[in-house]
Design an enzyme around this catalytic site. Structure first.
Site, PDB file in Angstrom:
ATOM      1  N   GLU A  51      35.967  32.104  49.789  1.00 13.45           N
ATOM      2  CA  GLU A  51      34.926  32.122  48.764  1.00 13.45           C
ATOM      3  C   GLU A  51      34.239  30.785  48.554  1.00 13.45           C
ATOM      4  O   GLU A  51      33.024  30.712  48.371  1.00 13.45           O
ATOM      5  CB  GLU A  51      35.490  32.612  47.428  1.00 13.45           C
ATOM      6  CG  GLU A  51      35.874  34.084  47.410  1.00 13.45           C
ATOM      7  CD  GLU A  51      37.229  34.386  48.034  1.00 13.45           C
ATOM      8  OE1 GLU A  51      37.921  33.433  48.467  1.00 13.45           O
ATOM      9  OE2 GLU A  51      37.603  35.556  48.092  1.00 13.45           O
ATOM     10  N   HIS A 108      42.368  40.283  38.181  1.00 10.35           N
ATOM     11  CA  HIS A 108      41.376  41.211  38.719  1.00 10.35           C
ATOM     12  C   HIS A 108      40.521  41.843  37.625  1.00 10.35           C
ATOM     13  O   HIS A 108      40.101  42.990  37.744  1.00 10.35           O
ATOM     14  CB  HIS A 108      42.050  42.321  39.528  1.00 10.35           C
ATOM     15  CG  HIS A 108      42.405  41.915  40.925  1.00 10.35           C
ATOM     16  ND1 HIS A 108      43.437  41.063  41.198  1.00 10.35           N
ATOM     17  CD2 HIS A 108      41.863  42.239  42.120  1.00 10.35           C
ATOM     18  CE1 HIS A 108      43.517  40.898  42.510  1.00 10.35           C
ATOM     19  NE2 HIS A 108      42.570  41.590  43.087  1.00 10.35           N
TER      20      HIS A 108
END
Ligand SMILES: Cc1ncc(C[n+]2csc(CCOP(=O)(O)OP(=O)(O)O)c2C)c(N)n1
Ligand SMILES: [Mg+2]
Lengths: 347, 324
Positions: free
Chosen positions: A82, A151
């Site tokens: 990322e 998450h």
């Protein structure tokens, strides 16, 4: 069943009215797919990258089939990297392209803060506007089914503290398409904040390509006694709460900012001028949230108009618990907005 | 390795398999309200590595860490209760399947951020070095984690400081639906380790004896202060990435590939070997299974009958409750 999909499929099909005329109805995810499809067709500089964008699931269906249509140079899967991907997108943007980088969870974007915050967002200013970084970082927050602490984060508030980064958080299909187009044509880095629980929301969406000005909010529902400013998915909860408030004889105005930075400050002040009360509903944790910033704007510019203290309805300052019981205690709902609003208006 | 250890490894693999099959079977009842990632097909890696670890050694797992938790000796009842998000779970229902913890046996928590556990395990190894004890850390992670900067930065650091850490990459060729070759040039993971100045091996991760051999050497290198090792174990998950779905055919993994790997079932291969060697027979197989089934029954009963946390606990544990 795959996880959050279960949760999302269980949700009611929430229809948001009055967004646009015409009678073409799309879901939020279809609207996004159309924004990508039309933008890729319109502008050869646009490309999409991210983990899983070209697989059979296609980021919850929003990028499905685009690789087949536009080729693997323009829609491609990436390594799970990322931070560097963000810098790579920024570099490509500096060289004249218009990248869209997708993080299937907002949490994963946390790995990319160096490239996003130290580099992409500051570049234009650091170099006197000589180099610009026209990129879109699209993130999706999840919720429920034990998504857990890593998450489910909604960290838009944290990111509002980053100069040079624009942030949009559309809640309706019409806005999703229009603001994605605006994010792509904007020449600054734009963070596109999306919530998984909005994916099934439906509304009217015109077929042609259109954009919506970044930094411009809308009134979703007119009211007289209290202003509810709702961020992202909390708009759905706020509209449900407003309905219930009406049944209880309270007239609530619901403001959808759509963009968090720059923020439509006038719409907040004007609404508070009318109602004298302000409740803010946000998807993130309370401290340092988007709600905090909205409250600060109201305190600075509309203090004299307020009859009551400002209220924030947010998640508490804890990581997201996984337990269903604790999740239920953790997430604010229409019911919480309703109760707080009643307190503000009646007491 | 003594033959009793062979049986222990066999039992561990069976234990992992049968627990995960039971989780798989129970999932449809919607009481395990948390994402699960099953390791069915990959059992040999955790079993072959953890057999050489002491109770006070550390392991760090990922989103897919039932197998390591079981192999390291984590409390099974508390694990199942955690999957059921009960108050009696190893994280009191705060973690779920992706976040298992049992500090009593060196499991300080698994991370669902890809690559997130690699620095943490490097850090416990640094502590072992500073504290001059001989505790070893094993970090388990997937091929996907080798995409992350944390992998590279941690390997460099561990090698530089000669830390007692073993990096075990469970290369099952996929990160969700993304094949290794669409993310990496290929052939790289173990070679990267070599370039960072530590031994790096690529081995058959479905051969528990091979895993055990390499792990034993790597762990004893750590105990002797000789520094880190990376072992890339080639293996394959049988179930879909998440939940209980199958992701074979139809735009997903090729059926032939899946069939090939199922034919290389690590448990079947090892049990055949053990039978040939005369250490395993059908009676022993049955008695091991019987013992495991009753353990599983007990754990699921415990979990299903345990209370859920109460909403009043929501704000607990945000901060540590003591000063040092
Ligand atoms: C930083 C980060 N990026 C993306 C994800 C989403 N994600 C969850 S599991 C996974 C694949 C991981 O693959 P691998 O490391 O090979 O482990 P496996 O699932 O195969 O065991 C991805 C991309 C994540 N959890 N964390
Ligand atoms: Mg993998």
């Amino acid at each position: 069943m795959p996880w959050t999909t279960i949760q999302v499929e269980k949700l009611d099909n929430f229809f948001i009215m009055g967004d646009s005329t015409g009678n073409r109805v799309l879901t939020y995810r279809e609207a996004l797919h159309e924004a990508f499809d039309q933008s890729l067709a319109r502008d050869p500089r646009v490309f999409i990258m991210g983990e899983g964008v070209d697989d059979a699931a296609g980021i919850f269906g929003t990028t499905k089939g685009l690789k087949e249509k536009y080729g693997a140079d323009r829609v491609f899967d990436t390594p799970i990297s990322e931070n560097s991907l963000t810098g790579i997108a920024a570099g490509a943007a500096m060289a004249g392209l218009r990248p869209i980088l997708i993080h299937a969870r907002m949490d994963f974007m946390l790995l990319s803060f160096d490239q996003l915050v130290n580099h992409a967002s500051k570049w234009c200013y650091m170099f006197g506007g000589k180099v610009t970084v026209p990129m879109v970082v699209r993130t999706i927050s999840a919720r429920g089914w034990g998504s857990g602490a890593q998450h489910s984060q909604c960290i838009q508030g944290m990111l509002m503290n980053v100069p040079g980064l624009k942030i949009v958080a559309p809640a309706t299909p019409y806005d999703a398409k229009g603001l994605m187009v605006s994010a792509i044509i904007d020449s600054s880095p734009v963070l596109f904040v999306e919530h998984r629980w909005l994916h099934k929301t439906t509304g009217h969406v015109p077929e042609e390509l259109y954009s919506i000005p970044i930094g411009k909010g809308v009134i979703r529902r007119e009211g007289r006694e209290i202003t509810i400013v709702a961020v992202s998915y909390m708009l759905v909860e706020a509209l449900k709460a407003a309905e219930k408030l009406q049944d209880a004889g309270i007239s609530a105005e619901v403001v959808d900012l759509r963009s968090l930075k720059p923020m439509d400050e006038n719409i907040i002040v004007e609404s508070v001028a009318k109602t004298g009360r302000l409740l803010i509903a946000d998807t993130g944790c309370k401290t340092g949230s988007a709600a905090s910033e909205i409250a600060a704007v109201a305190a600075e510019k509309a203090f004299h108009l307020l009859k009551k203290p400002i209220r924030r309805v947010c998640c508490p300052d804890t990581p997201t618990p996984t337990s269903d019981v604790l999740e239920k205690a953790y997430y604010p709902t229409a019911e919480d907005i309703f109760k707080e609003a009643v307190n503000l208006v009646i007491e | 390795m003594e033959k009793s250890k062979w049986i222990e490894m066999y039992r561990t693999m069976r234990l992992i398999r049968l627990i995960e099959q039971r989780i798989n079977d129970e999932y449809k009842f919607d009481e395990i309200k948390t994402p699960i990632h099953l390791s069915i097909g990959q059992e040999a890696v955790a079993a072959g590595v953890c057999i050489h670890l002491r109770k006070d050694d550390y392991v760090f797992g990922t989103h897919r860490s039932h197998a390591q938790y079981i192999a390291k000796g984590g409390d099974i009842k508390k694990m199942i209760a955690e999957l059921y998000l009960r108050k009696t779970g190893c994280a009191y229902g705060r973690g779920g399947s992706m976040h298992l913890v049992d500090p009593d046996v060196g499991i300080l928590g698994s991370s669902a951020i890809v690559g997130g556990n690699i620095p943490l395990g490097t850090g416990t190894a640094l502590a072992s070095k500073i504290l001059k004890n001989d505790r070893v850390t094993v970090v388990f992670f997937g091929d996907g984690a080798a995409d992350e900067g944390t992998f590279h930065e941690s390997l460099n650091f561990a090698s530089l400081k000669k830390l007692p850490v073993v990096y075990v990459c469970e290369n099952n060729f996929y990160a969700i639906n993304s094949h290794q070759l669409s993310r990496q040039v290929g052939d790289n993971i173990y070679k990267w380790a070599q370039n960072y100045g530590m031994p790096g091996y690529r081995i058959d991760g479905n051969d528990v004896l091979e895993v055990s051999d390499y792990a034993e050497k790597a762990i004893s290198r750590c105990r002797n202060g000789e520094g880190p090792t990376l072992i890339e174990c080639l293996t394959y998950r049988w179930k879909g990435h998440i939940g209980t779905v199958d992701d074979v055919g139809d735009g997903y993994r090729p059926k032939e590939e899946y069939d090939y790997w199922v034919s290389r079932c690590p448990i079947k291969r090892f049990s055949e070997y053990l039978i040939n060697m005369g250490v395993l027979n059908s009676e022993l197989i049955e008695s091991i299974d019987r013992e495991i089934y009753s353990l599983i029954e007990e754990a699921f009963n415990f979990a299903q009958n345990s209370p859920k946390p109460s909403p009043s606990e929501l704000l607990d544990y945000v901060y540590a409750d003591h000063t040092g």
